[in-house]
Design an enzyme around this catalytic site. Structure first.
Site, short mmCIF file in Angstrom:
data_model
loop_
_atom_site.label_atom_id
_atom_site.label_comp_id
_atom_site.label_asym_id
_atom_site.label_seq_id
_atom_site.Cartn_x
_atom_site.Cartn_y
_atom_site.Cartn_z
N VAL A 146 0.84 -1.20 0.00
CA VAL A 146 0.00 0.00 0.00
C VAL A 146 0.88 1.25 0.00
O VAL A 146 1.76 1.40 0.86
CB VAL A 146 -0.92 0.01 1.24
CG1 VAL A 146 -1.82 1.24 1.22
CG2 VAL A 146 -1.77 -1.25 1.27
N CYS A 147 0.63 2.15 -0.97
CA CYS A 147 1.34 3.42 -1.08
C CYS A 147 2.85 3.13 -1.14
O CYS A 147 3.30 2.35 -1.96
CB CYS A 147 0.94 4.34 0.07
SG CYS A 147 1.53 6.02 -0.10
N GLN A 148 3.63 3.76 -0.27
CA GLN A 148 5.08 3.51 -0.28
C GLN A 148 5.36 2.02 -0.02
O GLN A 148 6.34 1.47 -0.53
CB GLN A 148 5.75 4.36 0.80
CG GLN A 148 7.24 4.22 0.88
CD GLN A 148 7.80 4.77 2.19
OE1 GLN A 148 7.09 4.83 3.20
NE2 GLN A 148 9.04 5.19 2.18
N MET A 170 -1.46 -0.99 -4.22
CA MET A 170 -2.53 0.01 -4.05
C MET A 170 -1.90 1.39 -3.96
O MET A 170 -0.99 1.59 -3.16
CB MET A 170 -3.31 -0.25 -2.76
CG MET A 170 -4.58 -1.05 -2.94
SD MET A 170 -5.37 -1.32 -1.34
CE MET A 170 -6.14 0.25 -1.08
#
Lengths: 353, 226
Positions: A146-148, A170
């Site tokens: 997720v993200c980073q 994501m």
């Protein structure tokens, strides 16, 4: 001709009403309990240094799929994945019979100043995945970044493809040099090693201030004026407080890892341009040949679609699916639509693989 | 008033002030700075006196103008603060100068960002006016302050986004962060000096231990793998 049609008396009344509602909101907020970090039952199954791996207790009959290991970003706390019962991606996945694990990176302290990306990508993330593989006796896991955390997951999957059966990313930044990327523009000329030399670990408050400065009016003045609208709604106030608690619960960043991430990704864009080495291993996304589901948010101001969509052309896998969620970077976790759409999309995609 | 009027030629008798007729560059700079500083203080006092003599409620444009002039004078003079370090305390003097110099750099960088943000605020207002009553203004009437606030936020974000993506803004942000880093670096150095003076452990020393531990732990893991 002007559109402005504010009656003076009405405006005075509006100010009085706004003040009353803000005061009522402040009083009501003061009566609320401090928000809990996450809401679903879980157990600690593995620890290394300050890193904790949680396994969530099942909430439905097993779907018989390999476990899902969630790798969250380093810059915020992972309980966003399980914020409250009606806003929880994890609950949505559990309800579909998935076996869910979550990595909590913790709060790096002064002793973690020299942790590098090698530690996060290979040792910690690798250690968590290996723990799941060995204890469950499965050859590979489904990795959800997720993200980073998605960027870290991409690096791990490229370096250790044998342990990742399917990869879901994501709102994950891949191309850090797209024209919309304000953070990249601002940080490109900074001597990040000198910054770490001066600060040690990078304070979470500094990162928060930076994130706020991306949309300073919406994220401050407008957001807090909105308290007046929910002053009489205890549930909405509790939601607000929970979000505020999460937004400003920003761990410090381990100095060496932060410097590497900024230099290699934000400044040198190595994931796209090549030359990324982590722990002595070359991160070549062409080595990533497992199925990939890349989920992005159409109105994401932090990771705009243009920053994540180039993934398709960089990986070796021919099984690539892109899914666009109509929302922003935060809405993709907590909006009502996300609770319905995302777990279903992920579970159905995994079932076919 | 010249500082020599007060101290006479005694200042030239300080040991490091070189010979009677040829004062050293360092002493000249210190003296110049002192004169400048006294001059600014005197002007400030004059300004306060002139304000006190005015009637209450008089518009303070003159005061604001005067203060601006003094602020500018101070900025200009402080740039010249640097004097070469010398004598037994030269290291401390140099460190203090570096701290002040980095603090001034940070102040200038912050002022530059403020200047750009002021321009954003002005642009936001111009956009708001255009949306409300410009030739292209369209949409329903704005009948509440809340609607007006939301519209201002929208215009403000548009103005900010335009500015924030410019090279000027990026350069100002980079300079602000760099200046803050340098100031922080010097602050830390000063604190470490104090800690050393009291035989207290410093961040640098603890970092050195952490670095060694980190390297040892890595070596141990590698040895265990073999």
């Amino acid at each position: 001709m002007t559109r402005l049609a504010i009656d003076a008396m009405q405006a005075a009344g509006e100010i009085a009403d706004f003040s009353r509602r803000m005061a009522a909101g402040a009083l009501a907020l003061a009566t609320l309990e401090a928000p809990a970090e996450g809401c679903s039952a879980r157990d600690i199954v593995h620890r290394e240094d300050g890193i904790v791996l949680y396994r969530y207790r099942p909430q439905a009959a097993s779907a018989g799929l390999p476990p899902v290991v969630i790798c969250y970003a380093l810059v915020n706390r992972p309980y966003m994945m399980d914020l409250q019962p009606d806003r929880s991606l994890i609950r949505g996945l559990l309800a579909r019979g998935l076996d869910v694990y979550l990595i909590d990176w913790g709060y790096p302290g002064a002793a973690d100043r020299f942790l590098e990306l090698d530690d996060y990508v290979n040792r910690y993330l690798g250690g968590c995945i290996d723990h799941v593989r060995h204890t469950l006796g499965v050859p590979a896991v489904n990795l959800l970044g997720v993200c980073q955390g998605g960027t870290l997951a991409l690096c791990h999957a490229a370096l250790h493809p044998e342990g990742v059966r399917n990869l879901i990313t994501m709102v994950t930044p891949v191309d850090f040099h797209t024209p919309e990327n304000l953070l990249s523009k601002w940080i490109r000329g900074v001597d990040v090693d000198r910054m770490v030399e001066a600060f040690g670990n990078i304070p979470g408050e500094l990162l928060n201030a930076t994130f706020l400065s991306l949309m300073p009016l919406r994220l401050t003045s407008q957001k807090y004026a909105g308290i007046a609208d929910i002053a009489d709604d205890p549930a909405a106030l509790a939601n607000f407080l929970r979000m505020e608690n999460w937004i400003f619960d920003s761990p410090d960043q381990a100095g060496a890892a932060f410097a590497q991430f900024i230099r290699w990704f934000f400044q040198e864009n190595r994931l796209v341009l090549g030359g990324l080495m982590i722990g002595g291993g070359r991160v070549d996304l062409r080595q990533l040949d497992c199925p990939v589901l890349n989920i992005h948010a159409a109105q994401d101001h932090l990771v705009p679609p243009s920053a994540t969509l180039p993934l398709r052309g960089l990986i070796g896998s021919h099984d690539y699916t892109s899914f666009e969620f109509d929302g922003g970077h935060i809405g993709i976790y907590v909006s009502a639509r996300a609770q319905e759409i995302l777990p279903r999309t992920i579970a159905e995609w995994l079932e076919k693989r | 008033m010249n500082i020599s009027d007060t101290f006479g030629d005694g200042i030239r008798d300080i040991p490091f002030a070189s010979h009677a007729d040829t004062e050293s560059e360092a002493v000249r700079r210190i003296r110049d700075f002192g004169e400048d500083y006294l001059g600014i203080t005197r002007e400030l006092w004059k300004l306060v006196e002139s304000q006190l003599s005015q009637e209450a409620g008089t518009p303070s444009q003159a005061l604001e103008k005067g203060l601006d002039q003094l602020r500018n004078a101070l900025k200009e003079k402080f740039v010249r603060l640097y004097v070469p370090a010398f004598g037994p305390l030269h290291a401390q003097q140099a460190a203090t100068e570096r701290l002040m110099s980095t603090t001034l750099r940070w102040q200038r960088a912050a002022a530059r960002v403020s200047e750009l943000l002021s321009a954003v605020a002005a642009d936001a207002v111009a956009r708001l006016v255009a949306v409300l009553s410009g030739p292209d203004a369209s949409g329903p009437p704005v009948t509440s302050l809340r609607q007006l606030h939301d519209l201002w936020v929208e215009c403000g974000e548009q103005a900010y986004a335009t500015a924030a993506h410019s090279e000027d803004f990026a350069a100002a942000q980079t300079e602000l962060l760099t200046a803050m880093v340098e100031m922080r670096f010097e602050q830390r150095r000063q604190i470490e000096e104090w800690a050393r003076a009291f035989n207290l452990p410093t961040r640098a020393e603890v970092d050195a231990i952490h670095r060694r531990l980190h390297e040892l732990a890595r070596l141990l893991r590698e040895a265990q793998k073999r």
